[in-house]
Design a protein around this motif. Structure first.
Motif, mmCIF file in Angstrom:
data_model
loop_
_atom_site.group_PDB
_atom_site.id
_atom_site.type_symbol
_atom_site.label_atom_id
_atom_site.label_comp_id
_atom_site.label_asym_id
_atom_site.label_seq_id
_atom_site.Cartn_x
_atom_site.Cartn_y
_atom_site.Cartn_z
ATOM 1 N N GLY A 6 0.630 -1.285 -0.326
ATOM 2 C CA GLY A 6 -0.402 0.128 -0.110
ATOM 3 C C GLY A 6 0.753 1.366 -0.463
ATOM 4 N N PRO A 7 2.037 1.253 0.751
ATOM 5 C CA PRO A 7 2.616 2.726 1.010
ATOM 6 C C PRO A 7 3.871 2.493 -0.388
ATOM 7 C CG PRO A 7 2.893 1.454 2.646
ATOM 8 C CD PRO A 7 2.344 0.602 1.996
ATOM 9 N N ALA A 8 3.385 4.514 -0.636
ATOM 10 C CA ALA A 8 4.055 4.146 -2.289
ATOM 11 C C ALA A 8 5.480 3.246 -1.771
ATOM 12 C CB ALA A 8 4.066 6.327 -2.208
ATOM 13 N N LEU A 64 6.431 1.065 -0.687
ATOM 14 C CA LEU A 64 6.880 -0.601 -1.269
ATOM 15 C C LEU A 64 6.044 -0.980 -2.416
ATOM 16 C CD1 LEU A 64 4.716 -1.948 2.095
ATOM 17 C CD2 LEU A 64 7.802 -1.206 1.460
ATOM 18 N N ARG A 65 5.528 0.249 -3.373
ATOM 19 C CA ARG A 65 5.149 -0.359 -4.282
ATOM 20 C C ARG A 65 6.486 -0.709 -5.763
ATOM 21 N NH1 ARG A 65 0.941 4.203 -4.315
ATOM 22 N NH2 ARG A 65 -0.567 3.762 -2.509
ATOM 23 N N THR A 66 7.669 -0.150 -5.205
ATOM 24 C CA THR A 66 8.644 -0.280 -6.353
ATOM 25 C C THR A 66 9.728 -1.180 -5.944
ATOM 26 O OG1 THR A 66 9.565 1.951 -5.493
ATOM 27 C CG2 THR A 66 8.272 2.221 -7.563
ATOM 28 N N MET A 67 9.686 -1.827 -4.356
ATOM 29 C CA MET A 67 10.179 -1.880 -3.686
ATOM 30 C C MET A 67 10.999 -4.026 -4.451
ATOM 31 S SD MET A 67 10.573 -3.576 0.422
ATOM 32 C CE MET A 67 12.366 -4.474 1.515
ATOM 33 N N VAL A 68 12.526 -3.363 -4.729
ATOM 34 C CA VAL A 68 12.336 -5.311 -4.938
ATOM 35 C C VAL A 68 13.198 -6.019 -3.892
ATOM 36 C CG1 VAL A 68 13.840 -6.484 -6.624
ATOM 37 C CG2 VAL A 68 12.874 -4.482 -7.654
ATOM 38 N N GLY A 69 11.772 -6.649 -3.256
ATOM 39 C CA GLY A 69 11.908 -7.834 -2.484
ATOM 40 C C GLY A 69 10.831 -8.178 -1.788
ATOM 41 N N ILE A 70 10.544 -8.485 -0.844
ATOM 42 C CA ILE A 70 9.569 -8.730 -0.585
ATOM 43 C C ILE A 70 8.732 -8.917 0.789
ATOM 44 C CG2 ILE A 70 10.808 -10.194 1.495
ATOM 45 C CD1 ILE A 70 8.756 -13.328 1.470
ATOM 46 N N THR A 71 7.788 -8.322 0.608
ATOM 47 C CA THR A 71 6.672 -8.018 0.919
ATOM 48 C C THR A 71 4.929 -8.376 1.912
ATOM 49 O OG1 THR A 71 5.196 -6.631 -0.258
ATOM 50 C CG2 THR A 71 7.724 -5.234 0.450
ATOM 51 N N ILE A 72 5.589 -9.452 1.319
ATOM 52 C CA ILE A 72 4.187 -10.198 1.136
ATOM 53 C C ILE A 72 3.676 -10.520 2.960
ATOM 54 C CG2 ILE A 72 4.027 -11.235 -1.057
ATOM 55 C CD1 ILE A 72 5.135 -14.055 0.610
ATOM 56 N N ALA A 73 2.657 -10.333 3.244
ATOM 57 C CA ALA A 73 2.047 -10.932 4.570
ATOM 58 C C ALA A 73 0.769 -12.051 4.778
ATOM 59 C CB ALA A 73 1.369 -9.366 5.162
ATOM 60 N N SER A 74 0.150 -12.702 5.538
ATOM 61 C CA SER A 74 -0.831 -13.184 5.304
ATOM 62 C C SER A 74 -2.273 -13.094 6.400
ATOM 63 C CB SER A 74 -0.679 -14.871 5.912
ATOM 64 O OG SER A 74 -0.056 -14.824 7.684
ATOM 65 N N CYS A 75 -2.983 -12.819 5.972
ATOM 66 C CA CYS A 75 -4.530 -12.618 6.823
ATOM 67 C C CYS A 75 -6.043 -13.684 6.598
ATOM 68 C CB CYS A 75 -5.323 -11.296 6.228
ATOM 69 S SG CYS A 75 -5.513 -10.688 4.415
ATOM 70 N N VAL A 76 -6.121 -14.213 7.168
ATOM 71 C CA VAL A 76 -7.596 -14.916 7.240
ATOM 72 C C VAL A 76 -8.914 -14.661 7.797
ATOM 73 C CG1 VAL A 76 -7.389 -14.692 9.716
ATOM 74 C CG2 VAL A 76 -7.971 -16.711 7.943
ATOM 75 N N THR A 77 -9.668 -15.255 6.305
ATOM 76 C CA THR A 77 -11.322 -14.276 6.344
ATOM 77 C C THR A 77 -12.278 -15.362 7.025
ATOM 78 O OG1 THR A 77 -11.942 -15.454 4.163
ATOM 79 C CG2 THR A 77 -11.319 -12.944 4.462
ATOM 80 N N LEU A 78 -13.428 -15.173 7.205
ATOM 81 C CA LEU A 78 -14.131 -16.242 8.105
ATOM 82 C C LEU A 78 -16.000 -16.017 7.753
ATOM 83 C CD1 LEU A 78 -14.055 -18.652 9.872
ATOM 84 C CD2 LEU A 78 -15.193 -17.115 11.712
#
Length: 462
Positions: free
Chosen positions: A299-301, A303-317
């Motif tokens: 989301g933050p500008a 991070l949009r061009t960061m050549v790296g890893i930003t992934i995260a996990s979330c969950v729905t129910l």
């Protein structure tokens, strides 16, 4: 080496930079580090791979210089992950480093270079990284007729994610094609060391605490187990036949997904998730099945061009019983939006929370058995001339493919979608003890049926 590939040399490219320091892992790095460590000795399964065509006119010296530029620009490509005295991984950069680039050629006068490059990529991807000692990037050049024809990149997933490797590939292709010179490349996004410092700050800690509260709510409300186990003892997790993947290529579902998304004003991702939620409720008998999601977390500008890893996990129910599909779609959309807003989270604290809630509920763990990821590029709404409300009658039939066995997984079902030649391909990576191939194929067919029937309904609610 193989009978069809010969290694002809190696070049050591010096890499120097101003940074010589160590820092904690970012939350994204730690999430993937833990998953990679759990998967050993099959951790090569996570390796990211790209094969790039080297255009005529680009010689080996120019190619090596472009690679040097990339590794200097993007610190994630040369970061080691040594363990501290407590066994906790750290990210480490040194001021003086080097990049090893191997050179190969195909054996045989009629060998197709593209096929040889694919074989080379598979060979190099099949080895894991020792990230405590070696950089997370493995480079190789395939030569044909005395010049570079293909560049093969293998990168550890701990260092880069799907978006990051796409950004890296775009930059390299710009250099290789001559569309840009190194000074003309876009500004570098936030680096992992900088991201680790941001995450240590008070604002990030408050956001992480809010995310943990959300996770606790879901973990306490979710069923402790998702799938009822079959009779008998399960095979070991490392049994080579226990996990496998079934894929479905469905023009009907591709078209229907767009139709329903356009009609209900949601994304195609939401439509597929809603169908999957409905099917999981049907086959498990649970009112609500937790669905683990992967968030790009860009989301933050910066991070949009960061050549790296930003992934995260979330969950729905999402509850599905007694609801129309349109209602499930809307609830899925609301639940996903809420989950994605609670994404930034300290990975170590989340692991501790999961253990705490499991102990509180008197179970070994709260089962997050199902996951979903959508790798498709978002499509625009259907045009007026596409007749989005008409019944879907595609010219091509649905095709199923058994994609072979996979190494052990932490989930019973990992459902993911990508696009090949304009058609969506739905994949179900499953624990075959719980979901044999025939049952998995039926699960995929049920997702297709629900969405196609919804698309064919005249006057469906919008």
């Amino acid at each position: 080496m193989t009978d069809t590939l010969a290694r002809t040399g190696e070049h050591r490219v010096p890499v120097t930079s101003a940074r010589d320091e160590q820092a904690p892992l970012t939350w994204g790095q730690r999430l993937q580090w833990d998953d990679t460590e759990w998967l050993k000795p099959h951790d090569h399964y996570y390796n990211q791979c790209r094969v790039l065509l080297v255009p005529d006119g680009c010689g080996l010296p120019e190619l090596l210089e472009f690679l040097r530029v990339m590794v200097v620009r993007h610190e994630s490509l040369r970061t080691r992950f040594p363990l501290d005295a407590d066994g906790t991984p750290q990210q480490r950069l040194t001021a003086d480093d080097e990049l090893a680039v191997s050179v190969y050629r195909a054996v045989g006068p009629d060998r197709d270079p593209a096929a040889a490059a694919g074989e080379l990529a598979a060979l190099l991807r099949g080895r894991g990284f020792d990230l405590t000692r070696e950089p997370p990037l493995r480079c190789a050049v395939l030569e044909h007729d005395g010049r570079p024809s293909h560049l093969v990149l293998i990168i550890s997933h701990v260092a880069i994610d799907h978006t990051g490797i796409g950004l890296l590939t775009d930059e390299l292709e710009s250099l290789l094609s001559g569309r840009a010179t190194p000074p003309e490349l876009p500004p570098v996004g936030r680096r992992p060391f900088e991201q680790a410092a941001v995450e240590a700050g008070a604002t990030s800690r408050r956001r992480s605490a809010a995310a943990l509260d959300y996770w606790a709510e879901i973990l306490r409300a979710a069923p402790a187990t998702t799938f009822d186990p079959p009779d008998g003892a399960p095979p070991p997790l490392d049994d080579p036949l226990r996990f496998g993947q079934v894929s479905m290529c469905s023009p009907a579902l591709t078209r229907a997904c767009r139709t329903v998304a356009d009609r209900l004003g949601v994304s195609g991702t939401t439509v597929v998730m809603a169908a999957l939620n409905t099917v999981l409720g049907d086959i498990t008998g649970r009112e609500r099945v937790p669905l683990k999601l992967i968030a790009s977390n860009r989301g933050p500008a910066e991070l949009r061009t960061m050549v790296g890893i930003t992934i995260a996990s979330c969950v729905t129910l999402v509850p599905t019983g007694g609801r129309s599909f349109a209602e499930v779609v809307r609830e899925t959309g609301h639940a996903a939006l809420r989950a994605y807003r609670k994404v930034p989270c300290d990975t170590v604290l989340l692991s501790a929370l999961r253990a705490e809630v499991a102990e509180e509920r008197g179970v070994p763990r709260v089962d997050l058995a199902c996951g979903f990821n959508d790798l498709r590029v978002a499509r625009p709404p259907l045009g007026d001339d596409e007749d989005g409300g008409a019944p879907v009658r595609p010219p091509d039939p649905t095709r199923f493919t058994w994609d072979g066995n996979r190494p052990r997984q932490e989930v019973t079902l990992w459902y993911w979608v990508n696009e090949v030649d304009g058609v969506d391909v739905h994949h179900a990576l499953v624990d075959l003890w719980f979901l044999p191939a025939e049952r998995t194929e039926e699960l995929l067919r049920s997702v297709e049926r629900i969405v196609v029937e919804a698309a064919a309904e005249e006057g469906a609610p919008g």
